[in-house]
Design a protein around this motif. Structure first.
Motif, PDB file in Angstrom:
ATOM      1  N   ALA A  38       0.833  -1.209   0.000  1.00 44.16           N
ATOM      2  CA  ALA A  38       0.000   0.000   0.000  1.00 44.16           C
ATOM      3  C   ALA A  38       0.862   1.252   0.000  1.00 44.16           C
ATOM      4  N   LEU A  39       1.969   1.218   0.703  1.00 43.04           N
ATOM      5  CA  LEU A  39       2.860   2.378   0.762  1.00 43.04           C
ATOM      6  C   LEU A  39       3.409   2.704  -0.621  1.00 43.04           C
ATOM      7  N   GLY A  40       3.910   1.719  -1.331  1.00 39.18           N
ATOM      8  CA  GLY A  40       4.459   1.950  -2.659  1.00 39.18           C
ATOM      9  C   GLY A  40       3.424   2.513  -3.624  1.00 39.18           C
ATOM     10  N   LYS A  41       2.217   1.975  -3.580  1.00 36.83           N
ATOM     11  CA  LYS A  41       1.148   2.453  -4.458  1.00 36.83           C
ATOM     12  C   LYS A  41       0.750   3.881  -4.102  1.00 36.83           C
ATOM     13  N   ALA A  42       0.652   4.176  -2.818  1.00 36.87           N
ATOM     14  CA  ALA A  42       0.258   5.519  -2.386  1.00 36.87           C
ATOM     15  C   ALA A  42       1.325   6.547  -2.731  1.00 36.87           C
ATOM     16  N   VAL A  43       2.585   6.180  -2.588  1.00 30.56           N
ATOM     17  CA  VAL A  43       3.676   7.090  -2.942  1.00 30.56           C
ATOM     18  C   VAL A  43       3.644   7.357  -4.444  1.00 30.56           C
ATOM     19  N   ALA A  44       3.457   6.327  -5.252  1.00 33.36           N
ATOM     20  CA  ALA A  44       3.417   6.507  -6.703  1.00 33.36           C
ATOM     21  C   ALA A  44       2.219   7.364  -7.126  1.00 33.36           C
ATOM     22  N   ALA A  45       1.100   7.236  -6.430  1.00 28.98           N
ATOM     23  CA  ALA A  45      -0.083   8.029  -6.766  1.00 28.98           C
ATOM     24  C   ALA A  45       0.072   9.493  -6.385  1.00 28.98           C
ATOM     25  N   ALA A  46       0.806   9.767  -5.330  1.00 27.06           N
ATOM     26  CA  ALA A  46       0.901  11.130  -4.807  1.00 27.06           C
ATOM     27  C   ALA A  46       2.107  11.913  -5.319  1.00 27.06           C
ATOM     28  N   PHE A  47       3.183  11.207  -5.671  1.00 24.37           N
ATOM     29  CA  PHE A  47       4.451  11.865  -5.956  1.00 24.37           C
ATOM     30  C   PHE A  47       5.004  11.476  -7.324  1.00 24.37           C
ATOM     31  N   CYS A  48       5.627  12.431  -8.002  1.00 27.54           N
ATOM     32  CA  CYS A  48       6.317  12.164  -9.260  1.00 27.54           C
ATOM     33  C   CYS A  48       7.464  11.182  -9.005  1.00 27.54           C
ATOM     34  N   ALA A  49       7.858  10.451 -10.036  1.00 27.77           N
ATOM     35  CA  ALA A  49       8.917   9.444  -9.885  1.00 27.77           C
ATOM     36  C   ALA A  49      10.224  10.050  -9.395  1.00 27.77           C
ATOM     37  N   ASP A  50      10.514  11.291  -9.785  1.00 29.81           N
ATOM     38  CA  ASP A  50      11.771  11.935  -9.393  1.00 29.81           C
ATOM     39  C   ASP A  50      11.584  12.919  -8.240  1.00 29.81           C
ATOM     40  N   VAL A  51      10.582  12.675  -7.399  1.00 31.93           N
ATOM     41  CA  VAL A  51      10.296  13.554  -6.274  1.00 31.93           C
ATOM     42  C   VAL A  51      11.543  13.764  -5.410  1.00 31.93           C
ATOM     43  N   THR A  52      11.656  14.955  -4.858  1.00 34.70           N
ATOM     44  CA  THR A  52      12.666  15.219  -3.832  1.00 34.70           C
ATOM     45  C   THR A  52      11.935  15.610  -2.556  1.00 34.70           C
ATOM     46  N   TYR A  53      12.463  15.141  -1.437  1.00 35.95           N
ATOM     47  CA  TYR A  53      11.860  15.416  -0.127  1.00 35.95           C
ATOM     48  C   TYR A  53      12.991  15.844   0.808  1.00 35.95           C
ATOM     49  N   THR A  54      12.852  17.052   1.363  1.00 32.52           N
ATOM     50  CA  THR A  54      13.879  17.577   2.264  1.00 32.52           C
ATOM     51  C   THR A  54      13.220  18.164   3.492  1.00 32.52           C
ATOM     52  N   ASP A  55      13.632  17.694   4.651  1.00 31.82           N
ATOM     53  CA  ASP A  55      13.240  18.298   5.923  1.00 31.82           C
ATOM     54  C   ASP A  55      14.454  18.220   6.840  1.00 31.82           C
ATOM     55  N   PRO A  56      14.370  18.698   8.085  1.00 27.72           N
ATOM     56  CA  PRO A  56      15.560  18.685   8.937  1.00 27.72           C
ATOM     57  C   PRO A  56      16.126  17.294   9.223  1.00 27.72           C
ATOM     58  N   LEU A  57      15.319  16.242   9.026  1.00 31.32           N
ATOM     59  CA  LEU A  57      15.758  14.896   9.358  1.00 31.32           C
ATOM     60  C   LEU A  57      16.008  14.008   8.148  1.00 31.32           C
ATOM     61  N   ALA A  58      15.610  14.439   6.961  1.00 31.56           N
ATOM     62  CA  ALA A  58      15.725  13.591   5.773  1.00 31.56           C
ATOM     63  C   ALA A  58      15.980  14.445   4.538  1.00 31.56           C
ATOM     64  N   ASP A  59      16.701  13.857   3.593  1.00 33.20           N
ATOM     65  CA  ASP A  59      16.921  14.463   2.287  1.00 33.20           C
ATOM     66  C   ASP A  59      16.992  13.300   1.309  1.00 33.20           C
ATOM     67  N   VAL A  60      15.858  12.976   0.696  1.00 36.20           N
ATOM     68  CA  VAL A  60      15.753  11.783  -0.146  1.00 36.20           C
ATOM     69  C   VAL A  60      15.185  12.154  -1.507  1.00 36.20           C
ATOM     70  N   ALA A  61      15.332  11.223  -2.449  1.00 30.08           N
ATOM     71  CA  ALA A  61      14.801  11.428  -3.792  1.00 30.08           C
ATOM     72  C   ALA A  61      14.190  10.133  -4.300  1.00 30.08           C
ATOM     73  N   GLY A  62      13.201  10.270  -5.178  1.00 26.62           N
ATOM     74  CA  GLY A  62      12.566   9.127  -5.808  1.00 26.62           C
ATOM     75  C   GLY A  62      11.561   8.437  -4.910  1.00 26.62           C
ATOM     76  N   HIS A  63      10.762   7.588  -5.536  1.00 32.42           N
ATOM     77  CA  HIS A  63       9.736   6.859  -4.792  1.00 32.42           C
ATOM     78  C   HIS A  63      10.330   5.977  -3.700  1.00 32.42           C
TER      79      HIS A  63
END
Length: 138
Positions: A38-63
């Motif tokens: 469910a997590l993988g499907k929800a991430v793919a539905a909400a976010f572009c494949a090359d999404v970037t996510y940055t907050d004080p605790l994480a800096d990640v890219a992609g699904h």
């Protein structure tokens, strides 16, 4: 003022359009998905494949990177869910919203913050910049 400028003013005054509200709803569906499939499907539905996510605790890219960050948050706070605080505010391809992490057991909300997201043309989120307003003492 052009119609486009008027729309931007209206949306930035706290009355975000359906596009922003829908994107943020999918954001929370992803952040509250706890089962691996469910997590993988929800991430793919909400976010572009090359999404970037940055907050004080994480800096990640992609699904995969984002799904790992979400799974890590749930591992650290089992039995908690992310909830939206207040309304979504948006203009152009940007939206901002508040959130908190709430215990299903007792309603405690030890973590809260706000995120700014940039939407892609398909309405999915291209990038997230997160800020923490409240964190538990270590």
């Amino acid at each position: 003022m052009t119609q486009h400028q008027e729309q931007g003013v209206q949306q930035s005054s706290g009355h975000a359009g359906d596009r922003y509200v829908a994107a943020v709803a999918r954001y929370f569906e992803a952040w509250n998905a706890t089962e691996e499939g469910a997590l993988g499907k929800a991430v793919a539905a909400a976010f572009c494949a090359d999404v970037t996510y940055t907050d004080p605790l994480a800096d990640v890219a992609g699904h995969d990177g984002l799904a790992a960050a979400i799974a890590g948050a749930h591992a650290q706070f089992p039995g908690y869910e992310f909830r939206q605080l207040g309304a979504v505010d948006g203009h152009h391809d940007l939206a901002r919203f508040g959130w908190e992490l709430v215990s299903a057991a007792d309603g405690a909300a030890p973590v809260a913050g706000f995120d700014v997201v940039r939407l892609g043309e398909d309405g999915r989120i291209r990038s997230v910049l997160g800020f923490l307003d409240r964190v538990p003492a270590v």
